[in-house]
Design an enzyme around this catalytic site. Sequence first.
Site, short mmCIF file in Angstrom:
data_model
loop_
_atom_site.label_atom_id
_atom_site.label_comp_id
_atom_site.label_asym_id
_atom_site.label_seq_id
_atom_site.Cartn_x
_atom_site.Cartn_y
_atom_site.Cartn_z
N GLU A 64 -4.71 7.16 32.64
CA GLU A 64 -3.74 6.18 33.15
C GLU A 64 -2.78 6.87 34.11
O GLU A 64 -2.32 7.97 33.85
CB GLU A 64 -2.87 5.56 32.05
CG GLU A 64 -3.54 4.53 31.22
CD GLU A 64 -2.60 3.95 30.14
OE1 GLU A 64 -1.37 3.91 30.35
OE2 GLU A 64 -3.13 3.55 29.10
N GLU B 32 -2.43 7.22 23.40
CA GLU B 32 -1.02 7.59 23.26
C GLU B 32 -0.48 7.48 21.83
O GLU B 32 0.40 6.64 21.56
CB GLU B 32 -0.15 6.75 24.20
CG GLU B 32 -0.52 6.88 25.67
CD GLU B 32 0.49 6.21 26.60
OE1 GLU B 32 1.45 5.59 26.12
OE2 GLU B 32 0.30 6.31 27.83
#
Length: 461
Positions: free
Chosen positions: A363, A162
């Site tokens: 995720e 991320e």
Amino acid sequence: MTFPTNFVWGAATAAFQIEGSTTVDGRTDSIWDTFCRVPGAVVNGDTGEPAVDHYRRMREDVRLMADLGLPAYRFSVAWPRVRPDAGPVNSAGLDFYERLVDTLLEHDITPWVTLYHWDLPQTLEDQGGWANRETAYRFAEYAESVLVRLGDRVSNWTTLNEPYCSAFLGYGNGVHAPGRTDPRATVAAVHHLLLAHGLGLAAIRAHAPNASAGVTVNLYPVRPADPDSPEDVEVARRVDGLQNRIFLDPLLRGAYPEDVLADLEPFGLADHIAASDLQTISAPLDLLGVNYYTVHNVTARPEPTDRQNTDRPSEWLGVETIGFRGLNRPRTAMDWEVHPDGLTEVLLRLNREYPKIPLYITENGAAYHDSVVDGGIHDPDRVAFLDGHLRAAHAALSAGVDLRGYFCWSLLDNFEWAEGYAKRFGIVHVDYETQVRTPKLSARWYSQVVRDNGLPAAENL
Ligand code: FCB
């Protein structure tokens, strides 16, 4: 509802969120250690100590995964253990990850290694952090040190987790470490993170030529609250640019989107792009990791009930006014609305708009206020969340998306960044007083899904 043969099932964690032992075996501060000391930065003044003491309980945790029948485990390596202060290689730090990898392999669990999940050595932040181009080169050196030690045993690698959060929350609104609020530093960080990815990927190719390698991004569908409002549509375009396309386009198409370059012109994005950077950044990937939690439903004219960040600088650079409008869906303990359909949407979009590469959901999961019933942890909300999102992933598969795996976030309750220990994402409960691990109902449920390589019929839930 069955998933493809060889579909990869796993759970994910990240070093700073679980390890604790932040000062042992040569580890020195990361930006998160420092940030936790800033009064008010993290809920309750929580820190990375002792987290869930995974550094010392690693074997127990691997056994737990084996008991749950998890075939794969995604974790991150802590840069400040491997190269404390971004200095020479610290063998003791690498020893831990070598033990972890070997223990996983002994239990037939496939390691998926993330090289950077937000724990930049503080020394590098002192020299400008991700706003400094040098940090990308330091990352490549660090990546190489990890690859030299583990490249023969680990065959699944991702460079960054991320980069959106590292850049926009770390340097934009300051909610994450290092807590800076500087738009120019933010766009510099975006580019240097992407460059670090490209250089890190080259290190993976050099030392693990047969491995699968990629990067993990967090994607959101971005919708205008009122599709008939040109202002809302414009905010949605900008937010999509900053959240999704600013990373996807350089990585997968070798160029920043023209509109994003124009939006960020006042903050100097183009100034950082050196010749051949985009070539480095867009080197072919074997996989793209997608983290998915919720959708952004945005408006340029917020109403009092819309979520707005008015107490700190906005991470949405160049967007004057923005509000996030709820869609009357259930919410998690993070106050995030539950939108399984958004997962299908981001996967279909990747499939439609970008060159096709294998996708993995690296995720997906939810925080809830879990309740203890007869000594067990009863978390039906989390089961419903995971079930809904797996069905959404399956819908994407049925539509032809090359989705190859799913990692639930998270294996264990852990340090949820600025939210500290108050938010629990684990499928395994951790008692923070005793460090006792107790699989929640969701862990049992997930274990069965993995065993069946599929989901029970909806009415049996
Ligand atoms: C993601 C992070 C992960 C975790 C989840 C809830 O943004 O990658 O570490 O905190 O959110």
